[in-house]
Scaffold this motif. Structure first.
Motif, PDB file in Angstrom:
ATOM      1  N   PRO A  46      76.529 -23.061 100.910  1.00 35.12           N
ATOM      2  CA  PRO A  46      76.373 -21.423 100.889  1.00 35.12           C
ATOM      3  C   PRO A  46      74.861 -21.369 100.621  1.00 35.12           C
ATOM      4  N   LEU A  47      74.343 -20.275 101.275  1.00 35.49           N
ATOM      5  CA  LEU A  47      72.866 -19.886 101.097  1.00 35.49           C
ATOM      6  C   LEU A  47      72.788 -18.569 100.249  1.00 35.49           C
ATOM      7  N   GLU A  48      72.087 -18.392  99.250  1.00 32.45           N
ATOM      8  CA  GLU A  48      71.907 -17.495  98.232  1.00 32.45           C
ATOM      9  C   GLU A  48      70.501 -16.812  98.558  1.00 32.45           C
ATOM     10  N   ALA A  49      70.798 -15.285  98.511  1.00 33.00           N
ATOM     11  CA  ALA A  49      69.483 -14.755  98.327  1.00 33.00           C
ATOM     12  C   ALA A  49      69.225 -13.731  97.191  1.00 33.00           C
ATOM     13  N   LYS A  50      68.404 -13.736  96.509  1.00 36.27           N
ATOM     14  CA  LYS A  50      68.366 -12.643  95.357  1.00 36.27           C
ATOM     15  C   LYS A  50      67.026 -11.904  95.588  1.00 36.27           C
ATOM     16  N   PHE A  51      66.947 -10.572  94.911  1.00 39.22           N
ATOM     17  CA  PHE A  51      65.925  -9.733  95.111  1.00 39.22           C
ATOM     18  C   PHE A  51      64.674 -10.435  94.941  1.00 39.22           C
ATOM     19  N   ASN A  52      64.401 -11.312  93.777  1.00 41.12           N
ATOM     20  CA  ASN A  52      63.066 -11.775  93.426  1.00 41.12           C
ATOM     21  C   ASN A  52      62.767 -12.853  94.607  1.00 41.12           C
ATOM     22  N   ASP A  53      63.319 -13.210  95.408  1.00 35.26           N
ATOM     23  CA  ASP A  53      62.931 -14.280  96.512  1.00 35.26           C
ATOM     24  C   ASP A  53      61.952 -13.670  97.669  1.00 35.26           C
ATOM     25  N   PHE A  54      62.010 -12.155  97.549  1.00 34.56           N
ATOM     26  CA  PHE A  54      61.171 -11.530  98.372  1.00 34.56           C
ATOM     27  C   PHE A  54      59.897 -10.591  97.651  1.00 34.56           C
ATOM     28  N   HIS A  55      58.621 -11.058  98.107  1.00 34.02           N
ATOM     29  CA  HIS A  55      57.585 -10.010  97.368  1.00 34.02           C
ATOM     30  C   HIS A  55      57.806  -8.643  97.366  1.00 34.02           C
ATOM     31  N   ALA A  56      58.334  -7.919  98.613  1.00 37.22           N
ATOM     32  CA  ALA A  56      58.428  -6.573  98.858  1.00 37.22           C
ATOM     33  C   ALA A  56      59.413  -6.113  97.890  1.00 37.22           C
ATOM     34  N   TYR A  57      60.562  -6.799  97.512  1.00 36.93           N
ATOM     35  CA  TYR A  57      61.600  -6.330  96.327  1.00 36.93           C
ATOM     36  C   TYR A  57      60.845  -6.454  95.150  1.00 36.93           C
ATOM     37  N   ARG A  58      60.153  -7.424  94.751  1.00 41.10           N
ATOM     38  CA  ARG A  58      59.511  -7.349  93.390  1.00 41.10           C
ATOM     39  C   ARG A  58      58.629  -6.127  93.408  1.00 41.10           C
ATOM     40  N   TYR A  59      57.919  -5.864  94.494  1.00 46.08           N
ATOM     41  CA  TYR A  59      56.870  -4.846  94.381  1.00 46.08           C
ATOM     42  C   TYR A  59      57.861  -3.545  93.868  1.00 46.08           C
ATOM     43  N   MET A  60      58.904  -3.553  94.700  1.00 46.12           N
ATOM     44  CA  MET A  60      59.692  -2.163  94.477  1.00 46.12           C
ATOM     45  C   MET A  60      60.204  -2.234  93.149  1.00 46.12           C
ATOM     46  N   GLY A 116      60.601  -1.591 100.188  1.00 45.53           N
ATOM     47  CA  GLY A 116      62.003  -1.865 100.140  1.00 45.53           C
ATOM     48  C   GLY A 116      62.618  -1.615 101.486  1.00 45.53           C
ATOM     49  N   TYR A 117      62.489  -0.718 102.277  1.00 48.74           N
ATOM     50  CA  TYR A 117      63.072  -0.154 103.450  1.00 48.74           C
ATOM     51  C   TYR A 117      62.376  -1.287 104.572  1.00 48.74           C
ATOM     52  N   GLY A 118      61.071  -1.262 104.392  1.00 48.79           N
ATOM     53  CA  GLY A 118      60.622  -2.098 105.712  1.00 48.79           C
ATOM     54  C   GLY A 118      60.853  -3.735 105.714  1.00 48.79           C
ATOM     55  N   VAL A 119      61.183  -4.433 104.256  1.00 49.85           N
ATOM     56  CA  VAL A 119      61.571  -5.532 104.205  1.00 49.85           C
ATOM     57  C   VAL A 119      62.928  -5.720 104.490  1.00 49.85           C
ATOM     58  N   SER A 120      63.764  -4.844 104.196  1.00 50.62           N
ATOM     59  CA  SER A 120      65.369  -4.745 104.562  1.00 50.62           C
ATOM     60  C   SER A 120      65.691  -4.750 105.787  1.00 50.62           C
ATOM     61  N   ASP A 121      64.836  -3.780 106.568  1.00 45.20           N
ATOM     62  CA  ASP A 121      65.056  -3.604 107.936  1.00 45.20           C
ATOM     63  C   ASP A 121      64.471  -5.042 108.670  1.00 45.20           C
ATOM     64  N   ASP A 122      63.548  -5.591 108.381  1.00 47.11           N
ATOM     65  CA  ASP A 122      63.038  -6.785 108.989  1.00 47.11           C
ATOM     66  C   ASP A 122      63.828  -7.980 108.724  1.00 47.11           C
ATOM     67  N   LEU A 123      64.193  -8.301 107.422  1.00 49.57           N
ATOM     68  CA  LEU A 123      65.023  -9.319 106.964  1.00 49.57           C
ATOM     69  C   LEU A 123      66.477  -9.217 107.512  1.00 49.57           C
ATOM     70  N   HIS A 124      66.876  -8.246 107.515  1.00 50.47           N
ATOM     71  CA  HIS A 124      68.083  -7.941 107.966  1.00 50.47           C
ATOM     72  C   HIS A 124      68.363  -8.260 109.412  1.00 50.47           C
ATOM     73  N   SER A 125      67.388  -7.839 110.469  1.00 49.40           N
ATOM     74  CA  SER A 125      67.342  -8.285 111.768  1.00 49.40           C
ATOM     75  C   SER A 125      67.165  -9.866 112.099  1.00 49.40           C
ATOM     76  N   PHE A 126      66.269 -10.369 111.110  1.00 52.71           N
ATOM     77  CA  PHE A 126      66.145 -11.939 111.111  1.00 52.71           C
ATOM     78  C   PHE A 126      67.330 -12.436 110.750  1.00 52.71           C
ATOM     79  N   PHE A 127      67.977 -12.046 109.713  1.00 51.18           N
ATOM     80  CA  PHE A 127      69.153 -12.871 109.214  1.00 51.18           C
ATOM     81  C   PHE A 127      70.320 -12.781 110.171  1.00 51.18           C
TER      82      PHE A 127
END
Length: 170
Positions: A46-60, A116-127
């Motif tokens: 399993p691969l886990e992602a948390k909000f604090n793994d991404f700088h933009a979410y921590r900024y948000m 938050g919107y920007g990183v979500s869109d970019d990361l969702h496309s990547f993943f």
């Protein structure tokens, strides 16, 4: 004798209502982003992602917390003004604090929402390209960013009312 409230009383009540709405949206956005994590099964486990793994979410999250603290202060001041009819900070300083504080915080909130919107869109496309959609994770992050956007709108509207209350200088 006319019993209708003055426009000053109405605008103070409207500002208080806007602050309460901002409080509610910031609180829900804070909860959503703080508990957000997602898991996807891969061939390596399993691969886990948390909000604090991404700088933009921590900024948000930081913008939400700062906006939340400012909004609690302003709600307390607004309640005092509505109940007593007096301002805590006398003179022009209180009006300027409200006006500039609302402007600065509203800009901070919109930048957090955009991040938050920007990183979500970019990361969702990547993943998604890696066949790891993390749909629930990004849906919660986008919901938090949307609530933060609504909090910005209410703070921006409140700043219009606080600008109308600025002392007129000749």
């Amino acid at each position: 004798m006319d019993s209708t409230p003055s426009t000053s009383t109405i605008s103070k009540s409207v500002v208080l209502a806007l602050r309460v709405l901002t409080f509610v949206f910031l609180l829900i956005a804070l909860i959503l982003i703080a508990i957000n994590k997602g898991t996807e099964d891969t061939t390596n486990g399993p691969l886990e992602a948390k909000f604090n793994d991404f700088h933009a979410y921590r900024y948000m999250l930081s913008t939400i917390v700062i906006g939340f603290a400012y909004n609690i202060l302003q709600m307390a001041l607004s309640i005092f003004i509505v109940v007593s009819g007096k301002r805590v900070i006398s003179g022009d300083g209180g009006y300027f604090f409200d006006f500039f504080g609302d402007k600065i915080i509203s800009y901070l909130l919109i930048s957090g929402s955009a991040a938050g919107y920007g990183v979500s869109d970019d990361l969702h496309s990547f993943f998604k390209a890696q066949e790891l959609p993390f749909n629930s994770f990004f849906a919660k992050a986008n919901a938090s960013a949307t609530l933060l956007l609504f909090a910005f709108l209410f703070t921006a509207i409140a700043s219009v009312f606080t600008s109308l209350a600025l002392p007129k200088k000749t």
